[in-house]
Design a protein around this motif. Structure first.
Motif, PDB file in Angstrom:
ATOM      1  N   SER A   1      -3.145  13.173  -9.786  1.00 30.78           N
ATOM      2  CA  SER A   1      -1.809  12.436  -8.807  1.00 30.78           C
ATOM      3  C   SER A   1      -2.216  13.873  -8.281  1.00 30.78           C
ATOM      4  O   SER A   1      -0.859  13.882  -6.898  1.00 30.78           O
ATOM      5  N   ASP A   2      -1.971  14.884  -8.725  1.00 30.30           N
ATOM      6  CA  ASP A   2      -1.501  16.453  -8.448  1.00 30.30           C
ATOM      7  C   ASP A   2      -0.452  16.775  -8.398  1.00 30.30           C
ATOM      8  O   ASP A   2       0.134  17.442  -7.736  1.00 30.30           O
ATOM      9  N   PHE A   3       0.844  15.941  -8.757  1.00 29.71           N
ATOM     10  CA  PHE A   3       2.004  16.626  -9.254  1.00 29.71           C
ATOM     11  C   PHE A   3       2.045  18.293  -9.171  1.00 29.71           C
ATOM     12  O   PHE A   3       3.295  18.324  -9.263  1.00 29.71           O
ATOM     13  N   TYR A   4       1.159  18.372 -10.079  1.00 26.64           N
ATOM     14  CA  TYR A   4       1.194  20.233 -10.432  1.00 26.64           C
ATOM     15  C   TYR A   4       1.814  20.631  -8.912  1.00 26.64           C
ATOM     16  O   TYR A   4       2.323  21.022  -9.294  1.00 26.64           O
TER      17      TYR A   4
ATOM     18  N   ASP B   1       8.031  14.946  -5.485  1.00 23.40           N
ATOM     19  CA  ASP B   1       8.262  13.597  -5.785  1.00 23.40           C
ATOM     20  C   ASP B   1       9.179  13.696  -6.495  1.00 23.40           C
ATOM     21  O   ASP B   1       9.460  12.436  -6.403  1.00 23.40           O
ATOM     22  N   ILE B   2       9.488  15.014  -6.509  1.00 24.03           N
ATOM     23  CA  ILE B   2      10.961  14.343  -7.385  1.00 24.03           C
ATOM     24  C   ILE B   2      11.680  14.067  -6.682  1.00 24.03           C
ATOM     25  O   ILE B   2      13.068  12.991  -6.883  1.00 24.03           O
ATOM     26  N   LYS B   3      12.029  14.158  -5.493  1.00 26.10           N
ATOM     27  CA  LYS B   3      12.947  14.256  -3.853  1.00 26.10           C
ATOM     28  C   LYS B   3      13.105  12.277  -3.710  1.00 26.10           C
ATOM     29  O   LYS B   3      13.931  11.383  -3.662  1.00 26.10           O
ATOM     30  N   LEU B   4      11.737  12.482  -4.038  1.00 22.56           N
ATOM     31  CA  LEU B   4      11.658  10.524  -3.985  1.00 22.56           C
ATOM     32  C   LEU B   4      11.790  10.022  -5.272  1.00 22.56           C
ATOM     33  O   LEU B   4      12.625   8.850  -4.372  1.00 22.56           O
ATOM     34  N   LEU B   5      11.877  10.313  -6.599  1.00 26.33           N
ATOM     35  CA  LEU B   5      12.528   9.346  -6.959  1.00 26.33           C
ATOM     36  C   LEU B   5      13.805   9.587  -6.778  1.00 26.33           C
ATOM     37  O   LEU B   5      13.889   8.258  -6.988  1.00 26.33           O
TER      38      LEU B   5
ATOM     39  N   THR C   1      -5.876  12.573   0.790  1.00 25.43           N
ATOM     40  CA  THR C   1      -5.170  13.822   1.208  1.00 25.43           C
ATOM     41  C   THR C   1      -3.938  13.951   0.143  1.00 25.43           C
ATOM     42  O   THR C   1      -3.148  15.183   0.068  1.00 25.43           O
ATOM     43  N   PHE C   2      -3.960  12.764  -0.738  1.00 23.03           N
ATOM     44  CA  PHE C   2      -2.775  13.129  -2.057  1.00 23.03           C
ATOM     45  C   PHE C   2      -1.079  13.158  -1.406  1.00 23.03           C
ATOM     46  O   PHE C   2      -0.562  13.521  -1.968  1.00 23.03           O
ATOM     47  N   ASP C   3      -1.142  12.386   0.185  1.00 22.37           N
ATOM     48  CA  ASP C   3      -0.209  12.456   0.615  1.00 22.37           C
ATOM     49  C   ASP C   3       0.620  10.741  -0.315  1.00 22.37           C
ATOM     50  O   ASP C   3       0.268  10.341  -0.130  1.00 22.37           O
ATOM     51  N   ARG C   4       1.549  11.237   0.377  1.00 19.37           N
ATOM     52  CA  ARG C   4       2.764   9.679  -0.652  1.00 19.37           C
ATOM     53  C   ARG C   4       3.699   9.243   0.756  1.00 19.37           C
ATOM     54  O   ARG C   4       3.909   9.532   1.216  1.00 19.37           O
ATOM     55  N   TYR C   5       2.837   8.038   0.152  1.00 21.57           N
ATOM     56  CA  TYR C   5       3.966   6.858   0.783  1.00 21.57           C
ATOM     57  C   TYR C   5       4.659   5.897   0.327  1.00 21.57           C
ATOM     58  O   TYR C   5       4.868   5.342  -0.728  1.00 21.57           O
ATOM     59  N   ARG C   6       5.987   5.390   0.828  1.00 21.93           N
ATOM     60  CA  ARG C   6       6.731   4.560  -0.029  1.00 21.93           C
ATOM     61  C   ARG C   6       6.483   3.006   0.220  1.00 21.93           C
ATOM     62  O   ARG C   6       5.934   2.462   1.460  1.00 21.93           O
ATOM     63  N   LYS C   7       6.152   2.219  -1.093  1.00 24.81           N
ATOM     64  CA  LYS C   7       5.844   0.616  -0.702  1.00 24.81           C
ATOM     65  C   LYS C   7       6.890   0.174  -0.425  1.00 24.81           C
ATOM     66  O   LYS C   7       8.076   0.597  -0.631  1.00 24.81           O
ATOM     67  N   ASP C   8       6.713  -1.280  -0.050  1.00 27.72           N
ATOM     68  CA  ASP C   8       7.810  -1.930   0.444  1.00 27.72           C
ATOM     69  C   ASP C   8       8.474  -1.826  -1.391  1.00 27.72           C
ATOM     70  O   ASP C   8      10.198  -1.972  -1.438  1.00 27.72           O
ATOM     71  N   SER C   9       8.396  -1.815  -2.238  1.00 26.11           N
ATOM     72  CA  SER C   9       8.607  -1.648  -4.024  1.00 26.11           C
ATOM     73  C   SER C   9       9.577  -1.079  -4.069  1.00 26.11           C
ATOM     74  O   SER C   9      10.944  -1.162  -4.563  1.00 26.11           O
TER      75      SER C   9
END
Ligand code: BG6
Length: 484
Positions: A64-67, A73-77, A460-468
């Motif tokens: 997921s290319d967290f690297y 990612d941490i901001k989203l968490l 694109t490896f872009d992140r999207y918030r799901k309903d969950s």
């Protein structure tokens, strides 16, 4: 009214080899998962080394290319409200071949940056020291965990982490799903034991001789010793450190009330489920394994003093993954693909996920009680979730199926807490989409955050918030009171 304690850890979990990517960056060496190809629900992952990226897809290479996305990612968490994040460190990023004296400074720096980022948001890391990620060098040179030398190498690695990250990390797990080495399929991908089958995928069925079984159980014994020594080391370096064990919660029921099925079930949960935490939490091999070892001609190579080490290195807390349950009957048919049938015979009362795993929230309450009764130590659920396909449409992902799965499991947890179980944390698996361990597929998604990549690592490896994402945020905000 919330039924969860005030200091409950609401978290999420990932594993570096399935999430991090950057497999050739920052001085990282190769590890076993870097050699495993993409599989499907019905076909095994295969071991292909030397790596040939023109022919095969190796999911760990990009994952997921967290690297390169860790800050985002941490901001989203943090936005979701997590106060704990379970992650793993790649041994091969710290010691590229696994047996160097000095660590790789770039690897050390990478995880330090991650921990400092987490600290910014008051998210407590829970670090798995070894999550299905053995440096390939240790498999090639030593035959993996079959060699007792790995104990010292692992302890040296753990010592490096405890020293480098003192004050930044307090919660540790020594091995992910250590009981997977008690099953033949764990021999190579988990134990790095090349001598057993030359290298194979996560779900490949392996027929073993007594000698090979002895090698595998010796490898597991070596991990027990490494783990027990590591618990003591962690406490000596920082009394704040807490170390837990982690097992695959491959839970089950007898298929019928037939006494033979009951006995078969008892044998299965003793050997598959409780054996490892019995050793790691009680500090000794349980009596029931003796007969199994004897009748299968299994001889474990132990050294003088090992019993003492196990006795003195018991864990501070116990944890398990929980996805599904199965049934056990006295006569088990041969299964073709462990990815679907690892849990046993399907339960006729339960619905299945798209990947054939039976969904069983009630079983979670049952096993939480069983674990607490047995170990009387704080418990964390360090993995749980639904692997399902998601659809990204206009930047949105509607995943009511995942919300339903999580809601039912959180309800079961709250019932177990009412029963008196000391449950201290919940770490839903693949909190941000990652590649599956059994199949390597990105399309088997668990996350509350969607990663725009496909099974071949294109996107694109872009992140999207799901309903969950919004659902879990509200659960955390209300400390488990609002599950609607
Ligand atoms: C656990 C592992 O077995 O199950 C994880 O600790 C894994 O690494 C998870 O990802 C779910 O399994 P899968 O095959 O769906 O990824």
């Amino acid at each position: 009214m919330s039924k969860f304690p005030n200091n409950f850890f609401w978290g999420g979990a990932t594993a570096a080899n399935q999430f991090e990517g950057g497999y050739k960056e920052g001085g990282k060496g190769l590890s076993i998962p870097d050699t495993l190809t993409l599989g499907t629900k019905d076909t095994d992952r295969e071991y292909h080394y030397p790596i040939d990226e023109s022919k095969y897809t190796y999911p760990s290479h990009k994952a997921s290319d967290f690297y390169h996305h860790y800050k985002e990612d941490i901001k989203l968490l943090a936005e979701a409200g997590l106060n704990m994040y379970r992650m793993s460190i790649q041994w091969s990023r710290i010691f590229p071949n696994g047996d160097e004296d000095k660590p790789n400074p770039e690897g050390i720096a990478f995880y330090r940056n991650v921990f400092e980022e987490l600290k910014k948001y008051n998210i407590e890391p829970l670090v798995t020291i070894s999550h299905y990620e053995l440096p390939l060098g240790l498999a090639e040179k030593y035959d993996g965990w079959a060699n007792r030398k790995l104990i010292d190498l692992y302890v040296h690695y753990a010592n490096t982490l405890f020293t480098e990250y003192k004050g930044l990390v307090r919660y540790w797990l020594t091995f992910n799903e250590i009981n997977s080495l008690s099953m033949p399929s764990g021999g190579f991908p988990v134990g790095g034991i090349k001598s057993i089958a030359g290298g194979h995928g996560m779900t490949t069925q392996i027929e073993e001789t007594s000698v090979q079984m002895s090698t595998r159980f010796t490898a597991l014994h070596n991990q027990f010793i490494a783990s027990a020594r590591t618990v003591n080391l962690a406490h000596a370096i920082d009394p704040e450190n807490k170390v837990g064990c982690m097992i695959a919660g491959m839970t089950s029921y007898p298929l019928t009330p037939k006494p033979e099925d009951m006995l078969a079930w008892q044998e299965k949960i003793q050997q598959g489920l409780f054996f490892c935490p019995d050793v790691q939490s009680n500090g000794e091999y349980p009596y029931y394994m003796n007969r199994f070892f004897r009748e299968n001609g299994i001889v474990i190579s132990k050294e003088k003093g090992d019993d003492e080490v196990l006795k003195n290195g018991t864990v501070d807390f116990v944890t398990f993954s929980y996805y599904a349950t199965g049934c056990v009957q006295a006569k088990e048919e041969k299964k073709s693909n462990g990815a679907i049938n690892a849990f046993g015979t399907p339960n006729p009362y339960l619905k299945k996920s798209q990947w054939g795993w039976n969904i069983d929230p009630v079983g979670l309450r049952f096993y939480l009680n069983e674990f607490y009764r047995r170990y009387k130590k704080p418990i964390m659920i360090t993995e749980n979730g639904l692997g399902a396909e998601d659809k990204l449409e206009n930047g949105k992902i509607h995943d009511p199926y995942r919300i339903e799965y999580m809601r039912q499991h959180v309800e079961a947890m709250s019932e177990a807490i009412k029963d008196g179980v000391n449950l201290i944390g919940y770490m839903p698996w693949g909190i941000i989409d990652l590649t599956a361990a059994s199949t390597g597929q990105m399309s088997k998604r668990y996350g509350i955050v969607y990663v725009d990549a496909d099974d071949q690592g294109r996107g694109t490896f872009d992140r999207y918030r799901k309903d969950s994402f919004y659902w879990y945020q509200q659960v955390i905000n209300s400390n488990g009171a609002n599950l609607e």
